[in-house]
Structure formats: C-alpha cells, structure tokens
Design a protein around this motif. Sequence first.
Motif, PDB file in Angstrom:
ATOM      1  N   THR A   1      -1.120  21.703 -26.781  1.00  0.00           N
ATOM      2  CA  THR A   1       0.308  22.009 -26.783  1.00  0.00           C
ATOM      3  C   THR A   1       0.726  22.400 -25.371  1.00  0.00           C
ATOM      4  O   THR A   1      -0.101  22.756 -24.532  1.00  0.00           O
TER       5      THR A   1
ATOM      6  N   SER B   1       4.360  24.131 -23.693  1.00  0.00           N
ATOM      7  CA  SER B   1       5.735  24.585 -23.915  1.00  0.00           C
ATOM      8  C   SER B   1       6.695  24.063 -22.864  1.00  0.00           C
ATOM      9  O   SER B   1       7.883  23.866 -23.139  1.00  0.00           O
TER      10      SER B   1
ATOM     11  N   PHE C   1       3.121  28.726 -29.155  1.00  0.00           N
ATOM     12  CA  PHE C   1       2.475  27.437 -28.890  1.00  0.00           C
ATOM     13  C   PHE C   1       0.961  27.502 -29.131  1.00  0.00           C
ATOM     14  O   PHE C   1       0.350  26.483 -29.443  1.00  0.00           O
TER      15      PHE C   1
ATOM     16  N   LEU D   1       0.904  26.960 -32.747  1.00  0.00           N
ATOM     17  CA  LEU D   1       1.163  25.542 -33.008  1.00  0.00           C
ATOM     18  C   LEU D   1      -0.111  24.726 -32.840  1.00  0.00           C
ATOM     19  O   LEU D   1      -0.441  23.881 -33.687  1.00  0.00           O
ATOM     20  N   ALA D   2      -0.846  24.967 -31.752  1.00  0.00           N
ATOM     21  CA  ALA D   2      -2.109  24.255 -31.541  1.00  0.00           C
ATOM     22  C   ALA D   2      -3.073  24.529 -32.687  1.00  0.00           C
ATOM     23  O   ALA D   2      -3.754  23.614 -33.184  1.00  0.00           O
TER      24      ALA D   2
ATOM     25  N   TRP E   1      -5.509  21.289 -32.887  1.00  0.00           N
ATOM     26  CA  TRP E   1      -5.702  20.818 -31.520  1.00  0.00           C
ATOM     27  C   TRP E   1      -6.541  21.833 -30.744  1.00  0.00           C
ATOM     28  O   TRP E   1      -6.576  23.019 -31.066  1.00  0.00           O
TER      29      TRP E   1
ATOM     30  N   ILE F   1      -4.169  24.851 -25.388  1.00  0.00           N
ATOM     31  CA  ILE F   1      -2.798  25.073 -24.945  1.00  0.00           C
ATOM     32  C   ILE F   1      -2.818  25.047 -23.419  1.00  0.00           C
ATOM     33  O   ILE F   1      -3.734  25.613 -22.794  1.00  0.00           O
TER      34      ILE F   1
ATOM     35  N   THR G   1       6.902  20.690 -30.385  1.00  0.00           N
ATOM     36  CA  THR G   1       7.382  22.072 -30.397  1.00  0.00           C
ATOM     37  C   THR G   1       7.242  22.655 -31.805  1.00  0.00           C
ATOM     38  O   THR G   1       7.153  21.907 -32.791  1.00  0.00           O
TER      39      THR G   1
END
Length: 646
Positions: A302, A304, A321, A324-325, A330, A333, A536
């Motif tokens: 990720t 940002s 973020f 999010l990863a 994933w 970051i 995002t």
Amino acid sequence: MKSLRLLLCLAGFLPLALALKAQEVRSPDGSLAVKLSLDGGALTYTVSHHGRTVLEPSPLGLETSLGSFASGLKAAGSSTAKLDERYTLPHGKVREVHYVANELTARFTNEKGDNLEVIFRVSDRDVAFAYRLSGKDRRRVTIQGEATGFNFPAAATAFATWQAKPGDGWMASKPSYEEGYQIDVPVGTRSPSGAGFTFPALFRIGADGWVLVSETGTSSHYAGTRLADPTPDGLYRIALPQPGENGGIGDASVSASLPLLTPWRTLTVGANLAPIVESTVATDVVAPLYAPSQSYVPGRSTWSWLVWQDPSMNEPDQRAFIDLAAAMGWEYILVDALWEGNLGRAKLAELVAYARSKKVDVLLWYNSNGAWNDAPQDPRNRMDTAPARQNEMAWLKSIGVKGLKVDFFGGDKQTTIKLYEDILTDGNAHGLMLVFHGATLPRGWERMYPNFMSSEAGMASEMLIFSQDFADREAQNSTVYPFTRNAVAPFDYGPLVLNRSFHKEAGKGNKRRTSDAFQLASTVLYQSPLQHFGLTPDNLREQPAFVIDFLKQVPAVWDETRYLAGYPGKDVALARRHGDRWFVAASNGEQKRKELALSLPFLAGRTLTLIHDAPEQKAATRQVTVGADGKLTLTLEVGGGAVLFE
C-alpha cells in the motif's frame, strides 16, 4: 548461479588481418546474423534477421586518452565460442532462464599498439556487444566519446522517449528519465530537447520487423549512455552524459583502470513483438557482483501518497494504510516522503512495530541528495555519503525496516552510477531492498545487485496527480511501456487507482479517464517485484467483492511472461504465469471500442474468470471458456481493459 560453459570453436586467434575484413557470427538457429567489417582502419557491423537487413552498416569504436579506437585499427585475430548458461531470476518477469548464444571476439590494435576487443554475443532473439580495452604499460584510460552507432533503414519508424536537459524539472532534478514518447515517428526525427533519447528505444523495420535497442551491465566502472539525436537518414550514435548532469558535479567522461569491459549494447530483434516482451538479454550477459546477504522477499505494497498525497504523512493515515495492507494480505506499506519531519524517528519505529504486529513490513522513502538538486523533502543527506548512509542503514535494520525507495538522482555520470552501486552494496550489507525514483534506467541490475528490486525511470503514475494531459493518455501509455521501458527492466510505475479522481476528496484533482477493469489490468501489465499500489481504504467499501478478491490474488513476481497481441500506442495483451496459474491482461490505447483476438493455446479448453468493462467505466465479471483451438476475443472499451485468471 549455475555454471557457464564456454566451448571454444576456434582455438587461439586468427593471425591474418584479412580474416576480419568481413566476419560473421550467427545465432544458434541461424536466423539472426551479425557481420563485422574492417575497412580503412574503421569498424562497422550490420545485423540481419532471416536474411533481411535490420541494421545497415553502423560504426563501432571509442575515442580515448590512449588514442583513437575508431580509426587506424589493424586486425589482430579473433576467436569464437558457444555460450550455454542456466540461471534463476528470483524477482523477474521470468524465473528460470536458459541462455544459448554464439560469441565472436575480434581483436584489434590502434596506432599506439594498444588493444581493443569487440565482443558480439548472438542468441536466437538478441545481439549484445561490448568493448574490452587493454594496454601494454598503461594502467588508466579516459573514455572521451564513442563512435558506436545504430544505423536503421530509412523506412523505419521509432518509439522513443527523449532525454531532458540537465537542471530542468522540479527543483532542478532532471534528467530523470521522465519525458514523453515519440510514437511511430520516422527515423531521423530529432528530440524536442535536443539531448537525444534514453534507452530503451524501439524501432519498427517495415511491416514485419522490430528492434529494441538498450544497454546493460553498467556499473561504477562506466557511465550510463544514451542515443544522441539522429542524422536525417537514421544513424543514432551513443552519447556520454551531458556536463551539467548531477548538478554539474563529476566528469562527463569515463575514467577506469585497464583492462576495461564496457557496458553491453543490446538489440532484440523479432518479426513480431514477442521477442521484445520476452527477452532476458539485459540479465543474460551480466553476472552478480555480490551474493545476497539474505533472501529478499518481493511483494505488494500500500502507498498513501499516490492518492492522499503529502497531507497523509501522519500517524492515523499511515496506520490506516497498514491496516489496508493487512486486510489485503499484502506484504508491505511504503511510507513516503516527509516522514522524518512529520512523524519523527521514535514514532516511525512505533509504526514499524505496529505494522509487523499485523504481518506487514515497512519500506521507507529517502531523498538521495547531496548537492545535485534542490528537492527539499526529508529525510535528506542520509544516502549521499558512506558514514551517514551506513549509520542510517544500521538504525533501519535495528527497527525492522525491509527496504528503501531513494529519489532524485538526476543524471548518468559515472559518479552518479557509483552512488547507485554504493547504496545497493551498503543496503545488502544491512539486509535492505532498494527501489530508485527520479532515476536512471536500471541496466541488468536485478541480476548484478541481488537486493535491487525496481526503478521508476519513466513517466509513472505520480504524473497522474500532476498532469491532466498525462491522465488523459494513461491508457495509451499502458500500450507503450510493455514494449519499451518494462521490456528491459522492472518498472516501478505504481499502478492501480480506483478513485474516480486522483485526490482523497471525490471530485477534486485530475480526473481518471480509464475504467476499473483497465486499472486491474495494469497490475499485470506493469512488472515490478515490489508493486506499490494506489488502493485506498475507501475502495474496500466502494468496490465489489470480486475486484478486491482479484487484488488479493495478483502476484508481484512471475515465472513466465508471454506476448499475446498489441501494437505500441494502440493496444496490448500479455500473459504472465505465477506457479501454475496464468494471468492475462489487456488494455486499449485508442479512442475507439475494439475487439482484440487472442491466441491462448496454453489455456485451450479451460474455463477462466474474466473481469471486463461495464457501463460507467465500472467492472463486471463472468466465466469464459477458451476455445479448443485456443482462441478467445476480448471486447475493450475506450480507456478500457480486461483481466483473465484461473
């Protein structure tokens, strides 16, 4: 690395000067031929493919402090060899490589009695050549210029990106390989900057021939070179860096000790674009310069900054973020510029620990400078000297950072190439992967430097933020890069933006012209072992489950890459394999809806998931079965794309 076998076909050197009046070396299958000629003390070479000339007589040679090696040459013999090597690229577009080629080494002396060897290696799809200099009593040499050139037939057309003038661009940070492309222009067309063109450059030779010209094997022993503006009839010569590059610091010439092996210049040749896309010549003719200190893990990240920009450099956004990863599965970051001033080092260390608790690792942005540009973003002055760099890297290793993205280099001088090499070498000593931005083309570096992962070296996704014109051409660019920039080295383009505008707030910033299916296709079309995606946190709520599911699955490294269809500037379709799973991606670069016919014999009769264009540039999905004959047709909307996967 597995062993390299050199089977000499001719023992020793041919003693007669006449032996090199005209000498030929062919590819193992006989289709690709190089003819080397010595006439009046000057060297030229020609290249033909299936008997058709793709490169007319083109000059060779160097101008040096030891005298000229471009005129007054005398032949001093030659030898030939067969090359057969198998090696592994753990972070590439293909994993297992088998390189088979025939080699000609031709030896000459100049008027002072010093030695020049011209080495040609010819495989079934590639020609690579380099010079080796040696002298009887001299220890040093300065390369002042090259006679080397590429003389294309007058009817050929070029696809090339021009070089910037030194000191241009934001905060005097150019040249950084971030200019536009001339597409399908007649050879002999000069660059808008007057500074020539960067590698790689693609040439179309009539209706059924292609040549990609590039450079590989560049280390601290040489400078990065480019193609000077051509003559009107299509001769492109090698040019050394411009004196003003790197902020004017360092020489534009090359200084080295003898013997010196120069970088390799490469030509990938094909009747279609498959050899261009699938070539591994950039790594075939180089070797690792050091062993990896550990196993480096490729992955998805990720990021940002691409959509949320500088204001996102704060702790809550970076934690979002990281989350999010973790939600996507994933690996990384990327914490971008300004983290030192906005977060501070103690807070950064806390973020790294938080990320690791979520099974996410951290990559950090750094400014390269030094005195060679005026870019103000921190952290500064940590990568430009050995003491500062090694102290910084020791701290990074202690807190668990896994890699760096270093930005703003601005040139190809030998001193700049040495900085890349020093950062990579120190990074390996501290277990850090490296990505470069605002940077030169990586020339075989994914094999030479095992912790090198990727580089920008092109107009990448950050330009979507800065230029609506670039955003308008996003789809067209996706049909150019796979045949040029990304064909020779990993490209940290930074794909995948699902927001309708390039801004955190809806409706602000530049507008996205491409479809959601196109954006998914870009994750496969652009190859980089560290993929920094512009996803995002909002997208998890906004997108259908099948989109998010695809993004959780798409790999960052590949075991095999195949060209399927395309023409630069019009459309592209590629297939990439990871393990036993195939991913097919296509995009439409023209302002018209089209049907793209694919031949997929390796997927014949198999049922795949297709994500394709839907109304309002959204994505839809369905199952499709490839015909028993391997045929499948995709419908691509304007600004559209498609992905197929098992």
